[in-house]
Design an enzyme around this catalytic site. Sequence first.
Site, PDB file in Angstrom:
ATOM      1  N   LYS A   3       0.860  -1.180   0.000  1.00  0.00           N
ATOM      2  CA  LYS A   3       0.000   0.000   0.000  1.00  0.00           C
ATOM      3  C   LYS A   3       0.895   1.228   0.000  1.00  0.00           C
ATOM      4  O   LYS A   3       1.801   1.349   0.842  1.00  0.00           O
ATOM      5  CB  LYS A   3      -0.918   0.017   1.216  1.00  0.00           C
ATOM      6  N   ASP A  97     -13.843   2.762  11.414  1.00  0.00           N
ATOM      7  CA  ASP A  97     -14.242   2.806   9.996  1.00  0.00           C
ATOM      8  C   ASP A  97     -14.610   1.406   9.509  1.00  0.00           C
ATOM      9  O   ASP A  97     -14.214   0.992   8.419  1.00  0.00           O
ATOM     10  CB  ASP A  97     -13.117   3.396   9.148  1.00  0.00           C
TER      11      ASP A  97
END
Length: 237
Positions: A3, A97
Site C-alpha cells: 500500500k 471505519d
Amino acid sequence: AVKVLPPAYAKDLDRLKRFRRESQATAKLSHPNIITIYDSGEQDGFYFYVMEYLKAESLESLIQGSTPIELRQGLKIGKDVLKALVYTHDKSIIHRDLKPGNIRFDLRGNAIVTDFGLVKDLEETSLTQSGIAIGTPQYMSPEQLLGEPSDERSDIYQMGVMLYEMFCGELPFAGNNPCGVGSVGESELIAPNNLNKELPDTLSELIVRCLQRQPEKRYQSAEALLKGLTKIDRRLE
C-alpha cells in the site's frame, strides 16, 4: 501486497499521520482475523507498507445488490469480525471505519478486518479534533457524525450497520439523507425481521440493539455482542 501513499498526498500532514498510524497500529496486532503488516518505510518520497495479500473478495462485493446473505454465512462473518474487535478493544484500540469494503476474506473463507487508517488508541489523543466528523457516513455512529468523542461502542454501532446490510440487503437508514445523517434524526428503524422473514427474532433484536442512537443502550462490549451472536448461531445447529 504493498500500500503506497503517493508523494502528492504525503504533503498533507494529516493524511500522512493517518497513513503512518494505520501501518503502526496494525503492525502491533497479531490475530487470525486482522490483516498482517510485514514492513513499512519511505523511499523517494513514497511512503508504503507491506501487508499480506488476500486473493478472495471483500464483503462489499459479496453484498452487492439487494439479496440478503445466507443466515449461517452472515453469522460466521459477524463472529469473525467480532473476534477481531474483542482483541483490538482489549488493547484499547477502536477501528472507527468498519464497513464492508474493509472486510476481506482469505481463501478459507475467514473474514479479515483491514484498513486501520482511522484507528484510535483510547489511551492517546485522537488525530481528529472535537466537532469534526470523520469516517464513512453511511456506517458512522451518531456520535461520530456529530463529531463527539467515540469509544468501543461506535464500533458496535458500525457492526450493527453491517449486520443489518448483510441480512436485509439494504442499509438501516437508506431512505434518509445520503450522507447517513438519518441515524441521528427522528426516523424509525425498520426491524430487520420485517425485511427478512427468515431472521430469528433474537437476531433481529440483537441488530436493533447495536443500532441504538444512545451508546449506553447498545451492547457495551464486542465480547458481549460476540456471545450473543454465538448463542444464536448455536441454536441453529
